[in-house]
Write an enzyme that holds these catalytic residues in place. Structure first.
Site, PDB file in Angstrom:
ATOM      1  N   ALA A  86       0.816  -1.222   0.000  1.00  0.00           N
ATOM      2  CA  ALA A  86       0.000   0.000   0.000  1.00  0.00           C
ATOM      3  C   ALA A  86       0.847   1.268   0.000  1.00  0.00           C
ATOM      4  CB  ALA A  86      -0.937  -0.003   1.209  1.00  0.00           C
ATOM      5  N   GLY A  87       2.127   1.122   0.329  1.00  0.00           N
ATOM      6  CA  GLY A  87       2.955   2.319   0.518  1.00  0.00           C
ATOM      7  C   GLY A  87       3.364   2.981  -0.791  1.00  0.00           C
ATOM      8  N   ARG A  89      10.947   6.991  -0.111  1.00  0.00           N
ATOM      9  CA  ARG A  89      12.394   7.069  -0.318  1.00  0.00           C
ATOM     10  C   ARG A  89      12.811   6.798  -1.762  1.00  0.00           C
ATOM     11  NH1 ARG A  89      13.202   3.097   4.744  1.00  0.00           N
ATOM     12  NH2 ARG A  89      11.066   2.614   4.118  1.00  0.00           N
ATOM     13  N   LYS A 121       5.381   1.882  -5.099  1.00  0.00           N
ATOM     14  CA  LYS A 121       6.660   1.170  -5.047  1.00  0.00           C
ATOM     15  C   LYS A 121       6.615  -0.222  -5.674  1.00  0.00           C
ATOM     16  CE  LYS A 121       8.833   0.560  -1.116  1.00  0.00           C
ATOM     17  NZ  LYS A 121       9.858   0.601  -0.073  1.00  0.00           N
ATOM     18  N   GLY A 127      14.989  -3.940  10.065  1.00  0.00           N
ATOM     19  CA  GLY A 127      14.683  -4.352  11.433  1.00  0.00           C
ATOM     20  C   GLY A 127      15.736  -5.364  11.877  1.00  0.00           C
ATOM     21  N   ARG A 132      11.975  -5.974 -37.340  1.00  0.00           N
ATOM     22  CA  ARG A 132      10.765  -5.584 -36.607  1.00  0.00           C
ATOM     23  C   ARG A 132       9.795  -6.763 -36.588  1.00  0.00           C
ATOM     24  NH1 ARG A 132       9.167  -0.654 -39.841  1.00  0.00           N
ATOM     25  NH2 ARG A 132       7.233  -0.955 -38.697  1.00  0.00           N
TER      26      ARG A 132
HETATM   27  C1  UD1 Z   1      10.135  -3.387   6.933  1.00  0.00           C
HETATM   28  C2  UD1 Z   1      10.211  -4.080   8.298  1.00  0.00           C
HETATM   29  C3  UD1 Z   1      11.677  -4.283   8.665  1.00  0.00           C
HETATM   30  C4  UD1 Z   1      12.342  -5.102   7.582  1.00  0.00           C
HETATM   31  C5  UD1 Z   1      12.165  -4.495   6.208  1.00  0.00           C
HETATM   32  C6  UD1 Z   1      12.610  -5.487   5.173  1.00  0.00           C
HETATM   33  C7  UD1 Z   1       8.299  -3.426   9.692  1.00  0.00           C
HETATM   34  C8  UD1 Z   1       7.822  -2.539  10.755  1.00  0.00           C
HETATM   35  N1  UD1 Z   1       9.562  -3.271   9.304  1.00  0.00           N
HETATM   36  O1  UD1 Z   1      10.717  -2.101   7.088  1.00  0.00           O
HETATM   37  O2  UD1 Z   1      11.769  -4.956   9.911  1.00  0.00           O
HETATM   38  O3  UD1 Z   1      13.721  -5.240   7.890  1.00  0.00           O
HETATM   39  O4  UD1 Z   1      10.778  -4.180   5.966  1.00  0.00           O
HETATM   40  O5  UD1 Z   1      12.510  -5.026   3.877  1.00  0.00           O
HETATM   41  O6  UD1 Z   1       7.561  -4.262   9.209  1.00  0.00           O
HETATM   42  N2  UD1 Z   1       3.232  -1.131   3.699  1.00  0.00           N
HETATM   43  C9  UD1 Z   1       1.869  -1.084   3.603  1.00  0.00           C
HETATM   44  N3  UD1 Z   1       1.189  -0.265   4.445  1.00  0.00           N
HETATM   45  C10 UD1 Z   1       1.802   0.493   5.373  1.00  0.00           C
HETATM   46  C11 UD1 Z   1       3.210   0.446   5.484  1.00  0.00           C
HETATM   47  C12 UD1 Z   1       3.903  -0.386   4.635  1.00  0.00           C
HETATM   48  O7  UD1 Z   1       1.271  -1.753   2.760  1.00  0.00           O
HETATM   49  O8  UD1 Z   1       1.090   1.200   6.118  1.00  0.00           O
HETATM   50  C13 UD1 Z   1       3.981  -2.009   2.765  1.00  0.00           C
HETATM   51  C14 UD1 Z   1       4.857  -1.206   1.820  1.00  0.00           C
HETATM   52  O9  UD1 Z   1       4.135  -0.835   0.653  1.00  0.00           O
HETATM   53  C15 UD1 Z   1       5.991  -2.163   1.536  1.00  0.00           C
HETATM   54  C16 UD1 Z   1       6.091  -3.018   2.805  1.00  0.00           C
HETATM   55  O10 UD1 Z   1       4.869  -2.825   3.496  1.00  0.00           O
HETATM   56  O11 UD1 Z   1       5.688  -3.008   0.455  1.00  0.00           O
HETATM   57  C17 UD1 Z   1       7.261  -2.610   3.690  1.00  0.00           C
HETATM   58  O12 UD1 Z   1       7.115  -1.258   4.062  1.00  0.00           O
HETATM   59  P1  UD1 Z   1       8.376  -0.306   4.319  1.00  0.00           P
HETATM   60  O13 UD1 Z   1       7.871   0.999   4.748  1.00  0.00           O
HETATM   61  O14 UD1 Z   1       9.268  -0.349   3.150  1.00  0.00           O
HETATM   62  O15 UD1 Z   1       9.081  -1.033   5.531  1.00  0.00           O
HETATM   63  P2  UD1 Z   1      10.615  -0.965   5.951  1.00  0.00           P
HETATM   64  O16 UD1 Z   1      10.874   0.337   6.600  1.00  0.00           O
HETATM   65  O17 UD1 Z   1      11.467  -1.351   4.812  1.00  0.00           O
HETATM   66 CA    CA Z   2      11.062  -1.735   2.722  1.00  0.00          CA
END
Ligand code: UD1
Ligand code: CA
Length: 459
Positions: free
Chosen positions: A9-10, A14, A21, A140, A334
């Protein structure tokens, strides 16, 4: 029963991009394409994707996959919150088989075999996938006790100096009993630096319930890497490409430099295949035995039969090359081109939607479009099939053994008969009969004693 939840969903702040993404690409395919390929191979009972930013875009790309459930996470309040949105739709039935696998939309290269091992490790309620990496910033960190039991996962932002240095990281991927996961998720809070509901906080909750945290640890493995930035995306792309090159090399293919090889699809190679530097393979590409691909070639959905050569700087799309064909250097094929055995296509020749017969040669500077050319034909340099009158496309037919002189223009629709010769420089507007010489150009004359303009000499 295996459910899969993919959280995507994100926006991926970054990445500094407006594209969601999970729709960024790796090896020419969306992150989600890669993830879905692994997910589907597990034959789960349901695939659920949590979408938010760019939801409509993602849904429309995958609308043909009607078995996917899309769940909207309106506000992105963390990975735990994202999973909460989906889990409410899953069965709470208490059984060892009722498992949920969580995949992250930004960890694209996870392998099916790894997921299978993780699932088999989940007998006690939860199994997490970890990875040992040198630079663990941004991930993490896995906290273990002196007996090596996992106690917690601490996000980078929330970790202490010592925890920062822990090189075992959370890939995000985990399997858990569905009812237990549901229960732990209901207890999450957002007491952390980011004010988010972290999925990783289910670990201490599971431990509180006396559930042992199983882990499967990857060793510095590209498949567990996540992409948060464009830098990580290109780094992962190179790691993956190198991996693909090595896979081919292991099978006997000669790839001159695995650092300069790009596969954005599937490549099937026979024996003794040679691939020079900087080639890009897209879609499905088949290279038969003893084939040679010169440097800087692009092949998309191409089939090359044994013994054929594609020389440097050639661009081929949807072409079928029979045995012992020679293409290039600098050729462009082509879509919809078929080249007969031992045919030759040379430099600066463009061919589209045409069938070229066995042993036929078009060696220099030509355009062949919508043509059917027989066997043993010679097409001289600079020949053009004029297939387009501004409205319609028309066909050119050249029968076996015809000889087309250099710089001829064949105004389609037109037919050149068997063994016909077309004189160089001919603009052919009517069919040329078989066996005869056809010539259509101004008769050459020479003028004696003509009055050549001369420069006046001034002293
Ligand atoms: C996350 C993990 C971290 C891990 C890393 C590995 C958590 C809290 N942290 O951190 O421990 O080492 O991934 O790659 O889980 N997303 C949603 N909704 C939200 C937030 C995120 O769908 O509200 C999705 C994002 O679209 C993405 C995934 O979750 O596909 C990871 O989110 P991201 O914000 O990248 O997490 P990291 O900070 O990388
Ligand atoms: Ca991530």
């Amino acid at each position: 029963m295996l459910n899969i939840i993919i959280i995507a969903a994100g926006i991926g702040k970054r990445m500094n991009s407006n594209i969601p993404k999970s729709l960024h690409k790796l090896a020419g395919r969306y992150f989600l394409d890669h993830i879905l390929e692994s997910a589907e191979a597990l034959k789960p009972s349901s695939i659920n994707i949590v979408v938010g930013y760019g939801a409509e875009q993602i849904k429309s790309i995958y609308k043909h996959k009607t078995y996917i459930n899309f769940i909207i996470q309106k506000n992105q309040m963390g990975t735990g919150h994202a999973v909460q949105q989906a889990i409410q739709y899953l069965s709470e039935k208490e059984s060892k088989e009722n498992l949920t696998l969580i995949l992250y939309g930004d960890v694209p290269l996870i392998k099916i075999e790894t997921l299978k091992i993780l699932i088999n490790n989940c007998s006690e309620g939860i199994a997490i996938l970890t990875n040992m990496i040198n630079d663990s910033r941004g991930y993490g960190h896995i906290i273990r006790d002196k007996d090596d039991r996992v106690l917690d996962i601490i996000e980078d932002e929330d970790s202490s100096e010592i925890q920062h240095k822990i090189q075992e990281i959370n890939t995000g991927i985990l399997v858990a009993s569905t009812p237990k996961l549901k229960y732990w998720l209901s207890q999450l809070n957002n007491n952390n630096k980011k004010r988010e509901y972290y999925l990783t906080d289910i670990i201490p909750l599971a431990i509180k319930d006396d559930v042992f945290i199983n882990t499967y640890k990857l060793n510095s493995n590209w498949e567990g890497l996540g992409v948060n930035t464009k830098i990580q995306q290109v780094q992962l792309e190179r790691l993956w490409q190198k991996q693909q090159a090595y896979n081919q090399i292991k099978k006997g293919v000669t790839i001159i430099d695995p650092e300069r090889f790009d596969l954005r699809g599937k490549l099937y190679c026979g024996q003794e295949v040679f691939i020079d530097i900087n080639c890009i393979f897209e879609g499905d590409v088949h290279l038969g035995d003893n084939t040679y691909i010169g440097p800087n070639c692009i092949l998309k959905n191409v089939h090359v039969e044994s013994g054929s050569i594609v020389d440097a700087y050639s661009h081929l799309q949807e072409a079928y090359l029979c045995k012992d064909v020679r293409v290039g250097p600098f050729s462009r094929l082509r879509p919809k081109v078929e080249l007969g055995q031992k045919s030759c296509i040379g430099s600066f020749v463009e061919i589209k939607n045409s069938k070229i017969g066995d042993r036929t040669k078009t060696n220099h500077l030509s355009y062949i479009g919508d043509a059917y050319i027989g066997n043993d034909v010679n097409i001289g340099a600079g020949t053009i099939t004029c297939n387009y009158d501004g409205i319609n496309k028309s066909n050119t037919i050249i029968e076996d053994k015809a000889f087309i002189g250099s710089n001829s223009q064949l105004i389609a629709p037109i037919r050149v008969g068997q063994n016909a010769t077309i004189a160089a420089g001919t603009v052919l507007t009517k069919d040329a009969p078989r066996e005869q010489l056809t010539i259509a150009r101004t008769k050459q004359i020479s003028i004696k004693n003509w009055n050549k303009l001369r420069k006046k000499h001034t002293n």
